[in-house]
Design a protein around this motif. Structure first.
Motif, PDB file in Angstrom:
ATOM      1  N   LYS A 252     -43.560 -15.175  22.897  1.00  0.00           N
ATOM      2  CA  LYS A 252     -42.684 -14.805  21.968  1.00  0.00           C
ATOM      3  C   LYS A 252     -43.301 -14.926  20.523  1.00  0.00           C
ATOM      4  O   LYS A 252     -43.604 -14.255  19.509  1.00  0.00           O
ATOM      5  CB  LYS A 252     -41.258 -15.189  21.751  1.00  0.00           C
ATOM      6  CG  LYS A 252     -40.503 -14.609  22.740  1.00  0.00           C
ATOM      7  CD  LYS A 252     -38.991 -14.964  22.477  1.00  0.00           C
ATOM      8  CE  LYS A 252     -38.063 -14.296  23.574  1.00  0.00           C
ATOM      9  NZ  LYS A 252     -37.798 -13.051  23.295  1.00  0.00           N
ATOM     10  N   VAL A 253     -43.965 -16.322  20.238  1.00  0.00           N
ATOM     11  CA  VAL A 253     -44.666 -16.723  19.065  1.00  0.00           C
ATOM     12  C   VAL A 253     -45.977 -15.924  18.823  1.00  0.00           C
ATOM     13  O   VAL A 253     -46.331 -15.815  17.854  1.00  0.00           O
ATOM     14  CB  VAL A 253     -44.777 -18.222  19.153  1.00  0.00           C
ATOM     15  CG1 VAL A 253     -45.590 -18.805  17.921  1.00  0.00           C
ATOM     16  CG2 VAL A 253     -43.238 -18.739  18.859  1.00  0.00           C
TER      17      VAL A 253
ATOM     18  N   LEU B  99     -39.346 -24.295  18.805  1.00  0.00           N
ATOM     19  CA  LEU B  99     -40.261 -22.918  18.883  1.00  0.00           C
ATOM     20  C   LEU B  99     -38.916 -21.875  18.916  1.00  0.00           C
ATOM     21  O   LEU B  99     -39.091 -20.561  18.112  1.00  0.00           O
ATOM     22  CB  LEU B  99     -40.841 -22.464  20.190  1.00  0.00           C
ATOM     23  CG  LEU B  99     -42.053 -23.190  20.259  1.00  0.00           C
ATOM     24  CD1 LEU B  99     -42.968 -22.840  21.909  1.00  0.00           C
ATOM     25  CD2 LEU B  99     -43.101 -22.827  19.573  1.00  0.00           C
ATOM     26  N   GLU B 100     -37.705 -22.378  19.250  1.00  0.00           N
ATOM     27  CA  GLU B 100     -36.776 -21.210  19.105  1.00  0.00           C
ATOM     28  C   GLU B 100     -35.922 -21.447  17.761  1.00  0.00           C
ATOM     29  O   GLU B 100     -35.565 -20.288  17.078  1.00  0.00           O
ATOM     30  CB  GLU B 100     -35.658 -21.676  20.178  1.00  0.00           C
ATOM     31  CG  GLU B 100     -34.431 -20.790  20.223  1.00  0.00           C
ATOM     32  CD  GLU B 100     -34.649 -19.115  20.582  1.00  0.00           C
ATOM     33  OE1 GLU B 100     -34.279 -18.217  20.269  1.00  0.00           O
ATOM     34  OE2 GLU B 100     -36.059 -18.928  21.264  1.00  0.00           O
TER      35      GLU B 100
ATOM     36  N   LEU C 205     -39.693 -26.784  22.992  1.00  0.00           N
ATOM     37  CA  LEU C 205     -38.875 -25.361  23.327  1.00  0.00           C
ATOM     38  C   LEU C 205     -37.706 -25.340  22.019  1.00  0.00           C
ATOM     39  O   LEU C 205     -37.495 -24.171  21.491  1.00  0.00           O
ATOM     40  CB  LEU C 205     -38.186 -25.553  24.440  1.00  0.00           C
ATOM     41  CG  LEU C 205     -39.056 -25.175  25.647  1.00  0.00           C
ATOM     42  CD1 LEU C 205     -38.209 -25.641  27.153  1.00  0.00           C
ATOM     43  CD2 LEU C 205     -39.627 -24.041  25.838  1.00  0.00           C
TER      44      LEU C 205
ATOM     45  N   ASP D 274     -35.998 -13.879  14.307  1.00  0.00           N
ATOM     46  CA  ASP D 274     -35.860 -13.371  15.690  1.00  0.00           C
ATOM     47  C   ASP D 274     -36.071 -11.992  15.937  1.00  0.00           C
ATOM     48  O   ASP D 274     -36.273 -11.214  17.157  1.00  0.00           O
ATOM     49  CB  ASP D 274     -34.616 -13.868  16.301  1.00  0.00           C
ATOM     50  CG  ASP D 274     -34.402 -13.882  17.725  1.00  0.00           C
ATOM     51  OD1 ASP D 274     -35.220 -14.185  18.655  1.00  0.00           O
ATOM     52  OD2 ASP D 274     -33.515 -12.779  18.022  1.00  0.00           O
TER      53      ASP D 274
ATOM     54  N   GLY E 243     -36.759 -13.131  27.025  1.00  0.00           N
ATOM     55  CA  GLY E 243     -36.514 -14.223  27.632  1.00  0.00           C
ATOM     56  C   GLY E 243     -35.151 -14.103  28.657  1.00  0.00           C
ATOM     57  O   GLY E 243     -35.190 -14.958  29.483  1.00  0.00           O
TER      58      GLY E 243
ATOM     59  N   THR F 268     -42.488 -18.081  28.093  1.00  0.00           N
ATOM     60  CA  THR F 268     -41.764 -17.141  27.304  1.00  0.00           C
ATOM     61  C   THR F 268     -41.666 -17.522  25.719  1.00  0.00           C
ATOM     62  O   THR F 268     -42.188 -16.359  25.021  1.00  0.00           O
ATOM     63  CB  THR F 268     -40.214 -17.014  27.919  1.00  0.00           C
ATOM     64  OG1 THR F 268     -40.349 -16.784  29.224  1.00  0.00           O
ATOM     65  CG2 THR F 268     -39.455 -15.942  27.121  1.00  0.00           C
ATOM     66  N   GLN F 269     -41.446 -18.566  25.477  1.00  0.00           N
ATOM     67  CA  GLN F 269     -41.414 -18.736  24.058  1.00  0.00           C
ATOM     68  C   GLN F 269     -43.032 -18.836  23.278  1.00  0.00           C
ATOM     69  O   GLN F 269     -43.053 -18.284  22.372  1.00  0.00           O
ATOM     70  CB  GLN F 269     -41.012 -20.305  23.686  1.00  0.00           C
ATOM     71  CG  GLN F 269     -39.362 -20.402  24.010  1.00  0.00           C
ATOM     72  CD  GLN F 269     -38.742 -19.411  23.172  1.00  0.00           C
ATOM     73  OE1 GLN F 269     -37.852 -18.809  23.704  1.00  0.00           O
ATOM     74  NE2 GLN F 269     -38.614 -19.679  21.881  1.00  0.00           N
TER      75      GLN F 269
ATOM     76  N   ARG G  83     -39.476 -10.996  17.568  1.00  0.00           N
ATOM     77  CA  ARG G  83     -39.769 -11.674  18.747  1.00  0.00           C
ATOM     78  C   ARG G  83     -39.129 -10.979  19.938  1.00  0.00           C
ATOM     79  O   ARG G  83     -38.407 -11.636  20.645  1.00  0.00           O
ATOM     80  CB  ARG G  83     -39.117 -13.023  18.696  1.00  0.00           C
ATOM     81  CG  ARG G  83     -39.833 -14.097  17.503  1.00  0.00           C
ATOM     82  CD  ARG G  83     -39.264 -15.417  17.608  1.00  0.00           C
ATOM     83  NE  ARG G  83     -40.315 -16.155  16.434  1.00  0.00           N
ATOM     84  CZ  ARG G  83     -39.778 -17.638  16.330  1.00  0.00           C
ATOM     85  NH1 ARG G  83     -38.849 -18.102  17.290  1.00  0.00           N
ATOM     86  NH2 ARG G  83     -40.281 -18.114  15.535  1.00  0.00           N
TER      87      ARG G  83
ATOM     88  N   LEU H   6     -39.458 -21.037  30.716  1.00  0.00           N
ATOM     89  CA  LEU H   6     -39.286 -20.947  29.242  1.00  0.00           C
ATOM     90  C   LEU H   6     -40.294 -21.186  28.344  1.00  0.00           C
ATOM     91  O   LEU H   6     -40.349 -20.554  27.252  1.00  0.00           O
ATOM     92  CB  LEU H   6     -38.214 -22.242  28.899  1.00  0.00           C
ATOM     93  CG  LEU H   6     -36.648 -21.751  29.743  1.00  0.00           C
ATOM     94  CD1 LEU H   6     -35.819 -22.995  29.330  1.00  0.00           C
ATOM     95  CD2 LEU H   6     -36.010 -20.710  29.138  1.00  0.00           C
TER      96      LEU H   6
ATOM     97  N   THR I 139     -41.162 -21.981  13.202  1.00  0.00           N
ATOM     98  CA  THR I 139     -42.466 -21.873  13.592  1.00  0.00           C
ATOM     99  C   THR I 139     -43.273 -20.780  12.937  1.00  0.00           C
ATOM    100  O   THR I 139     -42.741 -19.667  12.578  1.00  0.00           O
ATOM    101  CB  THR I 139     -42.269 -21.256  15.006  1.00  0.00           C
ATOM    102  OG1 THR I 139     -41.200 -22.302  15.704  1.00  0.00           O
ATOM    103  CG2 THR I 139     -43.589 -21.299  15.811  1.00  0.00           C
TER     104      THR I 139
END
Length: 332
Positions: free
Chosen positions: A166-167, A80-81, A77, A211, A219, A162-163, A214, A159, A85
């Motif tokens: 986004k990716v 990824l944030e 996590l 970001d 999130g 969600t991540q 994304r 989470l 990535t």
């Protein structure tokens, strides 16, 4: 040693033997009370204790696997944030008004949403279980751990989904042009789809620029909806009080649900998400709540009933039933 044929039960204090009328003699139905023997225990025997064996801490393979999975998930996590990535470079339509809004920041920051989604449910669970138990007992701590553990498992699932969304999917945020400042933003023709560009904004960090692509799903929406619905279900089922259900309990539930409403609405007013991003996050949060409630939280289906066992206090009285040979109880 003193024997009484009428009562047959005694209590020892030091070397003296007293009659104890509160203790009942064990006898089979239809048979008269039996005689009992009062044994005097010496002071040395009363003070002597049996040494206990020290238990060695054994870590099972299942525990090692669980801890390893937790560490890997949380490391993933964070990567990824905040990590580099690899994401697909999304194109855009030149001068698209939906991604031309100014970047104003977050009314509800990332630290606020994560802190509120972890500390808030923990405090709520602790307060409700304290109201039920009326004391800080071992069971109180065990109930807190069981409920908060199930909540954190569902939050982690939320989470991760969600991540990953986004990716893999991603989308330009409404403030994409203001954050990225693509080099072809002023030279392209309106309505032209641009795929080859480079962000030229040096004011923001690489994290903020990355970001900005994304946006899908939200999130903040998924986490806040999951947290609010879980806490609302928990309070509704774990706070069954006739005194609180009229006004206080509904008021608490409404205040908790307002947290998700504020988080979702500010994501749109801050131009951080499109409305469909928030809707997707809302659906994802509801799905994770349903999974957690029906799969992990068994007390939601069947209330957890734990029998309280009272450990007998140590005494220096030993009563042995002589006549009732069938009775197997020994009172110490």
């Amino acid at each position: 040693m003193y024997n009484n044929h009428h009562h047959g039960l005694y209590t020892i204090r030091g070397d003296m033997c007293y009659e104890n009328k509160l203790m009942a003699n064990t006898a089979l139905p239809g048979r008269p009370p039996a005689e009992s023997i009062c044994l005097t225990v010496s002071e040395h025997d009363r003070n002597s204790t049996t040494p206990k064996r020290k238990r060695r801490l054994r870590i099972s393979p299942v525990t090692v696997a669980n801890v390893s999975i937790v560490l890997i998930v949380f490391a993933s996590l964070v990567y990824l944030e905040y990590g580099p990535t690899p994401t697909a470079k999304l194109g855009f339509y030149c001068r698209d008004p939906s991604i031309s809004h100014p970047y104003k920041g977050d009314s509800v920051t990332l630290h606020a949403i994560l802190g509120g989604s972890i500390a808030g449910p923990l405090l709520i669970i602790a307060a409700v279980e304290l109201y039920r138990e009326k004391n800080f007992s071992k069971r109180w701590g065990l109930e807190i751990w069981n409920w908060f553990r199930d909540f954190m498992i569902g939050l982690t699932v939320n989470l991760v989904l969600t991540q990953v969304g986004k990716v893999l999917i991603g989308e330009h945020r409404p403030h994409f042009f203001d954050t990225c400042l693509p080099d072809v933003g002023h030279t392209c023709s309106p309505g032209e789809f641009v795929t080859d560009y480079k962000c030229t904004n040096s004011f923001y960090s690489n994290y903020v620029i990355t970001d900005s692509s994304r946006s899908f799903p939200s999130g903040h929406a998924s986490v806040s909806v999951y947290t609010s619905l879980f806490c609302a279900f928990y309070i509704h089922l774990r706070l069954p009080s006739h005194q609180l259900r009229l006004v206080i309990k509904p008021f608490i539930i409404v205040c908790i649900l307002l947290w998700s409403v504020v988080c979702c609405s500010t994501r749109i007013t801050d131009y951080r998400h499109h409305w469909w991003d928030v809707l997707a996050g809302l659906i994802l949060g509801i799905a994770c709540v349903v999974y957690t409630v029906l799969t992990l939280c068994k007390p939601f289906e069947t209330p957890l009933v734990v029998s309280k066992t009272h450990r007998p206090s140590a005494s220096t009285t030993t009563l042995l039933d002589v006549k009732n040979k069938d009775a197997t109880s020994v009172i110490i």
